[in-house]
Design a protein around this motif. Structure first.
Motif, PDB file in Angstrom:
ATOM      1  N   LEU A  91      11.684  15.224  52.107  1.00 33.91           N
ATOM      2  CA  LEU A  91      11.093  14.001  51.563  1.00 33.91           C
ATOM      3  C   LEU A  91      11.352  13.863  50.066  1.00 33.91           C
ATOM      4  O   LEU A  91      11.652  12.773  49.575  1.00 33.91           O
ATOM      5  CB  LEU A  91       9.583  13.972  51.828  1.00 33.91           C
ATOM      6  CG  LEU A  91       9.114  13.423  53.169  1.00 33.91           C
ATOM      7  CD1 LEU A  91       7.593  13.423  53.222  1.00 33.91           C
ATOM      8  CD2 LEU A  91       9.626  12.000  53.394  1.00 33.91           C
ATOM      9  N   ARG A  92      11.202  14.956  49.338  1.00 37.84           N
ATOM     10  CA  ARG A  92      11.433  14.894  47.894  1.00 37.84           C
ATOM     11  C   ARG A  92      12.850  14.418  47.586  1.00 37.84           C
ATOM     12  O   ARG A  92      13.082  13.677  46.627  1.00 37.84           O
ATOM     13  CB  ARG A  92      11.186  16.265  47.272  1.00 37.84           C
ATOM     14  CG  ARG A  92       9.710  16.598  47.099  1.00 37.84           C
ATOM     15  CD  ARG A  92       9.511  18.028  46.659  1.00 37.84           C
ATOM     16  NE  ARG A  92       8.134  18.265  46.215  1.00 37.84           N
ATOM     17  CZ  ARG A  92       7.558  19.455  46.186  1.00 37.84           C
ATOM     18  NH1 ARG A  92       8.240  20.528  46.567  1.00 37.84           N
ATOM     19  NH2 ARG A  92       6.309  19.590  45.770  1.00 37.84           N
ATOM     20  N   LYS A  93      13.827  14.861  48.392  1.00 41.00           N
ATOM     21  CA  LYS A  93      15.211  14.461  48.164  1.00 41.00           C
ATOM     22  C   LYS A  93      15.437  12.978  48.448  1.00 41.00           C
ATOM     23  O   LYS A  93      16.451  12.411  48.020  1.00 41.00           O
ATOM     24  CB  LYS A  93      16.139  15.296  49.041  1.00 41.00           C
ATOM     25  CG  LYS A  93      16.237  16.759  48.607  1.00 41.00           C
ATOM     26  CD  LYS A  93      17.107  17.561  49.554  1.00 41.00           C
ATOM     27  CE  LYS A  93      17.161  19.030  49.136  1.00 41.00           C
ATOM     28  NZ  LYS A  93      17.958  19.847  50.085  1.00 41.00           N
ATOM     29  N   LYS A  94      14.482  12.359  49.170  1.00 40.17           N
ATOM     30  CA  LYS A  94      14.669  10.951  49.541  1.00 40.17           C
ATOM     31  C   LYS A  94      13.802   9.990  48.730  1.00 40.17           C
ATOM     32  O   LYS A  94      14.268   8.918  48.329  1.00 40.17           O
ATOM     33  CB  LYS A  94      14.385  10.775  51.038  1.00 40.17           C
ATOM     34  CG  LYS A  94      15.407  11.481  51.917  1.00 40.17           C
ATOM     35  CD  LYS A  94      15.166  11.217  53.388  1.00 40.17           C
ATOM     36  CE  LYS A  94      16.269  11.849  54.229  1.00 40.17           C
ATOM     37  NZ  LYS A  94      16.123  11.555  55.675  1.00 40.17           N
ATOM     38  N   ILE A  95      12.544  10.365  48.473  1.00 39.43           N
ATOM     39  CA  ILE A  95      11.661   9.409  47.798  1.00 39.43           C
ATOM     40  C   ILE A  95      11.430   9.741  46.331  1.00 39.43           C
ATOM     41  O   ILE A  95      10.917   8.897  45.587  1.00 39.43           O
ATOM     42  CB  ILE A  95      10.294   9.293  48.511  1.00 39.43           C
ATOM     43  CG1 ILE A  95       9.490  10.590  48.347  1.00 39.43           C
ATOM     44  CG2 ILE A  95      10.461   8.915  49.974  1.00 39.43           C
ATOM     45  CD1 ILE A  95       8.020  10.448  48.731  1.00 39.43           C
TER      46      ILE A  95
ATOM     47  N   PRO B 275      15.167   0.288  50.192  1.00 26.94           N
ATOM     48  CA  PRO B 275      14.798   0.951  51.453  1.00 26.94           C
ATOM     49  C   PRO B 275      15.163   2.435  51.400  1.00 26.94           C
ATOM     50  O   PRO B 275      16.183   2.817  50.834  1.00 26.94           O
ATOM     51  CB  PRO B 275      15.642   0.213  52.504  1.00 26.94           C
ATOM     52  CG  PRO B 275      16.090  -1.050  51.849  1.00 26.94           C
ATOM     53  CD  PRO B 275      16.197  -0.739  50.392  1.00 26.94           C
ATOM     54  N   VAL B 276      14.300   3.250  51.994  1.00 24.62           N
ATOM     55  CA  VAL B 276      14.541   4.692  52.074  1.00 24.62           C
ATOM     56  C   VAL B 276      14.604   5.071  53.553  1.00 24.62           C
ATOM     57  O   VAL B 276      13.654   4.817  54.303  1.00 24.62           O
ATOM     58  CB  VAL B 276      13.433   5.491  51.367  1.00 24.62           C
ATOM     59  CG1 VAL B 276      13.693   6.985  51.501  1.00 24.62           C
ATOM     60  CG2 VAL B 276      13.328   5.089  49.895  1.00 24.62           C
ATOM     61  N   SER B 277      15.706   5.656  53.959  1.00 20.26           N
ATOM     62  CA  SER B 277      15.876   6.052  55.354  1.00 20.26           C
ATOM     63  C   SER B 277      15.259   7.424  55.588  1.00 20.26           C
ATOM     64  O   SER B 277      15.614   8.399  54.907  1.00 20.26           O
ATOM     65  CB  SER B 277      17.368   6.075  55.705  1.00 20.26           C
ATOM     66  OG  SER B 277      17.555   6.517  57.038  1.00 20.26           O
ATOM     67  N   VAL B 278      14.335   7.508  56.542  1.00 24.25           N
ATOM     68  CA  VAL B 278      13.684   8.780  56.864  1.00 24.25           C
ATOM     69  C   VAL B 278      13.696   8.986  58.372  1.00 24.25           C
ATOM     70  O   VAL B 278      13.747   8.032  59.146  1.00 24.25           O
ATOM     71  CB  VAL B 278      12.230   8.837  56.337  1.00 24.25           C
ATOM     72  CG1 VAL B 278      12.192   8.787  54.819  1.00 24.25           C
ATOM     73  CG2 VAL B 278      11.389   7.700  56.921  1.00 24.25           C
ATOM     74  N   THR B 279      13.615  10.238  58.789  1.00 27.08           N
ATOM     75  CA  THR B 279      13.523  10.557  60.209  1.00 27.08           C
ATOM     76  C   THR B 279      12.086  10.316  60.688  1.00 27.08           C
ATOM     77  O   THR B 279      11.164  10.185  59.874  1.00 27.08           O
ATOM     78  CB  THR B 279      13.889  12.029  60.451  1.00 27.08           C
ATOM     79  OG1 THR B 279      12.877  12.857  59.848  1.00 27.08           O
ATOM     80  CG2 THR B 279      15.248  12.363  59.866  1.00 27.08           C
TER      81      THR B 279
END
Length: 227
Positions: A200-204, A150-154
């Motif tokens: 986004l790049r830092k998360k996905i 899972p990736v947490s995003v705003t």
């Protein structure tokens, strides 16, 4: 034009069937969600031009019927016809893959017009879960996964990723991104797009050794087809 009507109120269902038949539609009628799902996928009559689907159904709800149809890659246009008139009810139905939403009591003139519009547009793919390689985004569940992680995003990051995934492989300009993810009347700094692309790049991407979000010089940003 063949239409499937899934409606548990028998009198209402027969009224809809008779009205559609008078307008030249061929109508199959079922009264619960389980039979509706089977009929939409397995009926020997073949595919339907459109489905009219109630939400509150015995067996399976209309939400679940819609979700399972899209999961099975059945792209028949779906019009939700229901007494549930909340804005979140409508949003949930559309996020799960429905194409239109009509609230009871309804105008038969409007129902016919909307069905004809859906049929004219045909049945392009509208997956309930968007995918690019092992990257997946579920609009209904508000969930992002990279593989099984899972990736947490705003909410804003989610909206930006959803827009890029719906146009994966295409270079999207900052203007197009702002108009669709922020607002057509947004008058702030357009470099806000770069900031959120970085988030986004830092998360996905970075944690997984990927570079899915590409900068297209002079054009904008693109999500790679393979994620």
């Amino acid at each position: 034009m063949r239409v499937l009507v899934v409606e548990d109120e028998v009198a209402m269902a027969e009224t809809i069937r008779d009205g559609l038949a008078r307008e030249g539609f061929t109508v199959d009628l079922v009264h619960d969600g389980t039979e509706g799902l089977w009929t939409a996928t397995e009926n020997p009559h073949g595919s339907y031009d459109a489905i009219v689907l109630d939400i509150m159904l015995p067996g399976l709800s209309g939400y679940e019927v819609c979700r399972q149809l899209r999961t099975r890659e059945v792209w028949t246009p779906i019009l939700m016809l229901t007494a549930k008139d909340g804005e979140y009810d409508q949003a949930d139905a559309l996020d799960l893959g429905a194409d239109d939403y009509l609230i009871k009591p309804f105008s038969f003139v409007v129902l016919i017009a909307r069905l004809r519009a859906l049929i004219r547009r045909g049945a392009p793919q509208r997956p309930a879960v968007l995918r690019a390689g092992d990257l997946s985004l579920d609009p209904a569940e508000r969930r992002v996964l990279r593989g099984d992680t899972p990736v947490s995003v705003t909410p804003r990051e989610f909206a930006l990723l959803e827009f890029l995934m719906r146009h994966r492989g295409q270079a999207m300009t900052k203007t197009a991104i702002i108009e669709n993810v922020w607002d057509a009347h947004f008058d702030g700094d357009p470099n806000i797009v770069e900031v959120y692309i970085g988030y986004l790049r830092k998360k996905i991407d970075h944690p997984f050794g990927r570079a899915a979000i590409e900068t297209v010089r002079g054009a904008g940003y693109r999500l790679a087809e393979e994620g």
